[in-house]
Design an enzyme around this catalytic site. Structure first.
Site, mmCIF file in Angstrom:
data_model
loop_
_atom_site.group_PDB
_atom_site.id
_atom_site.type_symbol
_atom_site.label_atom_id
_atom_site.label_comp_id
_atom_site.label_asym_id
_atom_site.label_seq_id
_atom_site.Cartn_x
_atom_site.Cartn_y
_atom_site.Cartn_z
ATOM 1 N N GLN A 187 4.779 -6.109 -5.936
ATOM 2 C CA GLN A 187 3.524 -5.927 -6.662
ATOM 3 C C GLN A 187 3.651 -4.584 -7.388
ATOM 4 O O GLN A 187 3.603 -3.532 -6.755
ATOM 5 C CB GLN A 187 2.348 -5.899 -5.686
ATOM 6 C CG GLN A 187 1.005 -5.859 -6.393
ATOM 7 C CD GLN A 187 -0.145 -5.549 -5.441
ATOM 8 O OE1 GLN A 187 0.044 -4.948 -4.389
ATOM 9 N NE2 GLN A 187 -1.344 -5.937 -5.830
ATOM 10 N N ASN A 218 33.451 15.793 24.965
ATOM 11 C CA ASN A 218 33.779 14.649 24.102
ATOM 12 C C ASN A 218 33.909 15.021 22.639
ATOM 13 O O ASN A 218 34.392 14.240 21.843
ATOM 14 C CB ASN A 218 32.724 13.550 24.261
ATOM 15 C CG ASN A 218 31.330 14.033 23.913
ATOM 16 O OD1 ASN A 218 31.022 15.217 24.050
ATOM 17 N ND2 ASN A 218 30.488 13.127 23.469
ATOM 18 N N TYR A 219 33.504 16.220 22.271
ATOM 19 C CA TYR A 219 33.425 16.572 20.853
ATOM 20 C C TYR A 219 34.264 17.807 20.584
ATOM 21 O O TYR A 219 34.107 18.832 21.249
ATOM 22 C CB TYR A 219 31.948 16.840 20.519
ATOM 23 C CG TYR A 219 31.647 17.027 19.065
ATOM 24 C CD1 TYR A 219 32.149 16.144 18.108
ATOM 25 C CD2 TYR A 219 30.835 18.071 18.633
ATOM 26 C CE1 TYR A 219 31.853 16.310 16.765
ATOM 27 C CE2 TYR A 219 30.519 18.247 17.295
ATOM 28 C CZ TYR A 219 31.039 17.362 16.360
ATOM 29 O OH TYR A 219 30.738 17.530 15.038
ATOM 30 N N ARG A 236 -2.698 8.451 3.166
ATOM 31 C CA ARG A 236 -3.418 9.190 4.210
ATOM 32 C C ARG A 236 -2.571 9.472 5.452
ATOM 33 O O ARG A 236 -2.984 10.217 6.336
ATOM 34 C CB ARG A 236 -4.696 8.429 4.599
ATOM 35 C CG ARG A 236 -5.828 8.684 3.612
ATOM 36 C CD ARG A 236 -7.071 7.909 3.977
ATOM 37 N NE ARG A 236 -6.891 6.474 3.755
ATOM 38 C CZ ARG A 236 -7.695 5.545 4.263
ATOM 39 N NH1 ARG A 236 -8.712 5.886 5.034
ATOM 40 N NH2 ARG A 236 -7.490 4.272 4.011
ATOM 41 N N GLY A 261 0.822 -1.214 0.000
ATOM 42 C CA GLY A 261 0.000 0.000 0.000
ATOM 43 C C GLY A 261 0.851 1.258 0.000
ATOM 44 O O GLY A 261 2.011 1.244 0.404
ATOM 45 N N ASN A 272 -4.396 3.669 8.949
ATOM 46 C CA ASN A 272 -4.349 4.432 7.694
ATOM 47 C C ASN A 272 -4.002 5.888 7.913
ATOM 48 O O ASN A 272 -3.571 6.567 6.999
ATOM 49 C CB ASN A 272 -5.707 4.363 6.987
ATOM 50 C CG ASN A 272 -6.110 2.929 6.702
ATOM 51 O OD1 ASN A 272 -5.392 2.218 6.012
ATOM 52 N ND2 ASN A 272 -7.219 2.498 7.252
ATOM 53 N N SER A 300 33.131 19.421 41.649
ATOM 54 C CA SER A 300 32.036 20.070 40.928
ATOM 55 C C SER A 300 32.534 21.017 39.845
ATOM 56 O O SER A 300 33.588 21.631 39.982
ATOM 57 C CB SER A 300 31.186 20.871 41.914
ATOM 58 O OG SER A 300 30.573 19.993 42.810
ATOM 59 N N LYS A 307 4.205 3.986 5.149
ATOM 60 C CA LYS A 307 3.312 3.761 6.284
ATOM 61 C C LYS A 307 3.800 2.681 7.247
ATOM 62 O O LYS A 307 3.823 2.893 8.461
ATOM 63 C CB LYS A 307 1.906 3.403 5.780
ATOM 64 C CG LYS A 307 0.953 3.011 6.898
ATOM 65 C CD LYS A 307 -0.484 3.057 6.486
ATOM 66 C CE LYS A 307 -0.895 1.881 5.655
ATOM 67 N NZ LYS A 307 -2.354 1.909 5.393
ATOM 68 N N LYS A 348 25.510 9.213 27.824
ATOM 69 C CA LYS A 348 25.459 8.682 26.460
ATOM 70 C C LYS A 348 26.688 7.837 26.197
ATOM 71 O O LYS A 348 27.808 8.264 26.524
ATOM 72 C CB LYS A 348 25.408 9.831 25.455
ATOM 73 C CG LYS A 348 25.230 9.357 24.039
ATOM 74 C CD LYS A 348 26.014 10.177 23.020
ATOM 75 C CE LYS A 348 27.484 9.848 23.019
ATOM 76 N NZ LYS A 348 28.227 10.405 21.889
HETATM 77 C C1 UD1 Z 1 -9.779 -5.130 3.571
HETATM 78 C C2 UD1 Z 1 -10.799 -6.230 3.298
HETATM 79 C C3 UD1 Z 1 -12.084 -5.938 4.093
HETATM 80 C C4 UD1 Z 1 -11.765 -5.831 5.565
HETATM 81 C C5 UD1 Z 1 -10.672 -4.782 5.773
HETATM 82 C C6 UD1 Z 1 -10.223 -4.816 7.215
HETATM 83 C C7 UD1 Z 1 -10.369 -6.939 1.006
HETATM 84 C C8 UD1 Z 1 -10.807 -6.894 -0.390
HETATM 85 N N1 UD1 Z 1 -11.096 -6.283 1.882
HETATM 86 O O1 UD1 Z 1 -10.328 -3.922 3.044
HETATM 87 O O2 UD1 Z 1 -13.027 -6.975 3.894
HETATM 88 O O3 UD1 Z 1 -12.929 -5.519 6.293
HETATM 89 O O4 UD1 Z 1 -9.525 -5.066 4.973
HETATM 90 O O5 UD1 Z 1 -9.363 -3.744 7.470
HETATM 91 O O6 UD1 Z 1 -9.395 -7.594 1.312
HETATM 92 N N2 UD1 Z 1 -2.706 -4.226 -0.407
HETATM 93 C C9 UD1 Z 1 -1.685 -4.546 -1.259
HETATM 94 N N3 UD1 Z 1 -1.900 -4.519 -2.601
HETATM 95 C C10 UD1 Z 1 -3.109 -4.196 -3.144
HETATM 96 C C11 UD1 Z 1 -4.148 -3.858 -2.237
HETATM 97 C C12 UD1 Z 1 -3.925 -3.889 -0.886
HETATM 98 O O7 UD1 Z 1 -0.573 -4.861 -0.826
HETATM 99 O O8 UD1 Z 1 -3.219 -4.199 -4.375
HETATM 100 C C13 UD1 Z 1 -2.445 -4.272 1.031
HETATM 101 C C14 UD1 Z 1 -2.546 -2.903 1.697
HETATM 102 O O9 UD1 Z 1 -1.297 -2.281 1.762
HETATM 103 C C15 UD1 Z 1 -3.059 -3.264 3.078
HETATM 104 C C16 UD1 Z 1 -3.887 -4.515 2.857
HETATM 105 O O10 UD1 Z 1 -3.451 -5.062 1.634
HETATM 106 O O11 UD1 Z 1 -2.003 -3.585 3.965
HETATM 107 C C17 UD1 Z 1 -5.390 -4.253 2.841
HETATM 108 O O12 UD1 Z 1 -5.736 -3.379 1.798
HETATM 109 P P1 UD1 Z 1 -6.809 -2.232 1.986
HETATM 110 O O13 UD1 Z 1 -6.910 -1.472 0.709
HETATM 111 O O14 UD1 Z 1 -6.529 -1.478 3.221
HETATM 112 O O15 UD1 Z 1 -8.143 -3.074 2.169
HETATM 113 P P2 UD1 Z 1 -9.492 -2.557 2.812
HETATM 114 O O16 UD1 Z 1 -10.237 -1.775 1.803
HETATM 115 O O17 UD1 Z 1 -9.222 -1.927 4.109
HETATM 116 MG MG MG Z 2 -7.477 -1.095 5.089
#
Ligand code: UD1
Ligand code: MG
Length: 454
Positions: A78, A372-373, A18, A14, A230, A391, A25, A337
């Site tokens: 990915q 020290n520096y 946000r 991800g 997030n 002292s 993150k 330190k």
């Molecule tokens: C997901 C779940 C949802 C659940 C929620 C809980 C799915 C489709 N939905 O939704 O049912 O209630 O989590 O928090 O799984 N990520 C990738 N590659 C991608 C997409 C996502 O690595 O292409 C990773 C993100 O970085 C994250 C995790 O997968 O760590 C979840 O993705 P996110 O988009 O947050 O899913 P939600 O919409 O929150």
């Molecule tokens: Mg999520």
């Protein structure tokens, strides 16, 4: 019975937009440790035999951390973010090895506990093909809803694709999932992107398993286990949950805290027996406090080791590399330190001890500074056992004070002092008898600009 093997896949691709931060993150700290490390730890404790981490392009800092922590982890990239199932399938090579259990975790869901992951694995052990974590959300908006029939999980419906009826369901998907290795690839490959977001949803694995005549179920857990991060606000909420867990564990282990909610711990803080911590103390990463030590109010410790029976604070600062031996006293406004303070040594007030060794039983007077520096490099100060530093002395490093030596108050020490010697290095005092008395007399004579008495 043969132990079941387990592949854990951690999704970390991800963007985390946000968080509004230049730092990826999953590298933000929680309890002084990056989010992803919490997940890697939980996986380790849940008995994973193989670990795969899925990262996005340009995630070199995440790669470096994973590599350092777990050199054997497989990394998959990915390149396009096409959904959680797509992310999982980038680890196809690892999945194809058909471990018994496959755990899918999110790197931004750091509070999941190993025992919760074990429950997911147990469900697989008892014949489920898919097991998910369900929780009753205070506010279900945005979560996938768990569509149940009796004890059976039929499907997970994402918010955007749910009917108004389904949106009323409060039992939600925590996101993490366990898949039986022997069916995982067959299930995952059937997932399509015909949904509101046009993404490959991992959550579709449930309905597909069901269609294949396989069993899916939901394991109920508390919301804290599946708290996703997030935003900075959610990071702060997760920190509060983690701090509570850490404080409870410390109390449970016998640490005395009169106001635990004012004490901040790190995930790796270690305490011996009968440790006491007064209110308002902060433990950064890498601190160990041994048996019987007392940490007094308003102290800040990081990367430090506090020996048995030592006393620290109030208002002390221990920085990385501070090593306090048994019964050492570090008092108010003392900063240490990268220094070894050996057994029984004391620095009770207003001092800076950096890049130094202070021998056993030595006494460091108020206002002592190890210089020290020199503006370019750091140098060491070595203070022998039983030495006495008067002292307000400046010890200009590199410099050695021998065992049992004395340094007179207010000295600027620039050369080594032999053991047992006295060194006094300060401006010579001059005394002018009657000088002040004469000044007052001149003033009282009412002269406008009194000349200074000779
Ligand atoms: C997901 C779940 C949802 C659940 C929620 C809980 C799915 C489709 N939905 O939704 O049912 O209630 O989590 O928090 O799984 N990520 C990738 N590659 C991608 C997409 C996502 O690595 O292409 C990773 C993100 O970085 C994250 C995790 O997968 O760590 C979840 O993705 P996110 O988009 O947050 O899913 P939600 O919409 O929150
Ligand atoms: Mg999520």
């Amino acid at each position: 019975m043969r132990q079941r093997t387990c592949l854990a896949i951690v999704l970390a691709a991800g963007e985390g937009t946000r968080m509004r931060s230049a730092l990826p993150k999953v590298l933000h700290p929680l309890g002084g440790r990056p989010l992803i490390e919490h997940v890697l730890d939980a996986i380790g404790h849940a008995g994973a035999s193989e670990i795969a981490v899925v990262v996005g392009p340009n995630h070199d800092a995440i790669l470096a951390l994973v590599h350092k922590r777990l050199p054997k982890a497989h990394i998959f990239t990915q390149s396009e973010r096409l959904g959680t199932a797509h992310a999982v399938l980038t680890a196809r090579q690892a999945i194809a090895r058909k471990q018994d259990d496959i755990l899918v975790l999110f790197a931004d869901t750091p509070l999941v506990r190993a025992e919760t992951l074990k429950k997911l694995r147990d469900a697989l052990g008892q014949g489920a093909a898919v097991a998910v974590l369900g929780f009753n959300a205070a506010d279900p908006t945005g979560y996938g809803r768990l569509v149940m029939r009796g004890g059976e999980l039929l499907a997970i419906r994402e918010q955007r694709d749910a009917t108004p009826e389904e949106r009323k369901i409060g039992f939600c998907n925590g996101g993490l999932m366990a898949l039986a290795g022997e069916h995982a690839l067959a299930i995952l490959e059937r997932i399509t992107n015909t949904n509101a977001k046009g993404e490959y949803y991992l959550t579709d694995a449930v309905a597909i398993a069901h269609d294949m005549g396989l069993k899916a179920l939901a394991i109920e857990t508390g919301e804290d286990d599946v708290r996703g991060i997030n935003t900075k606000a959610q990071l702060a909420e997760a920190e509060a949950v983690l701090q509570d867990r850490l404080r409870s564990a410390a109390l449970e282990a016998g640490v005395t805290m009169t106001a635990p909610h004012t004490v901040f711990l790190s995930a790796d803080t270690k305490f011996g027996r009968d440790v006491t911590i007064e209110p308002n103390v902060v433990f950064g990463p890498g601190v160990t406090v041994e048996d019987g030590a007392l940490i007094r109010s308003f102290s800040h410790l990081e990367g430090a080791h506090v020996g048995k029976g030592a006393r620290v604070g109030p208002y002390a600062r221990l920085r990385p590399g501070a090593e306090l031996g048994a019964d050492v006293h570090i008092g108010n406004f003392v900063e240490v330190k990268a220094a070894q303070i050996e057994a029984g040594a004391k620095a009770n007030h207003l001092a800076y001890i950096g890049d130094a060794r202070v021998g056993a039983g030595a006494n460091i007077g108020a206002g002592t500074i190890t210089c020290n520096y020199d503006g370019i490099a750091k140098h060491r100060t070595d203070i022998g056992a039983g030495a006495f530093i008067g002292s307000n002395s400046s010890l200009v490093a590199p410099v050695k004070i021998g065992d049992g030596a004395y340094v007179g108050s207010g000295s600027v020490v620039t050369t080594n002092v032999p053991a047992g010697a006295l060194a006094v290095a300060r401006a010579v005092q001059t005394v002018k008898e009657g000088w002040a008395k004469r000044l007052r007399q001149i003033k009282s004579m009412g002269k406008k600009k009194p000349a200074k008495p000779a």
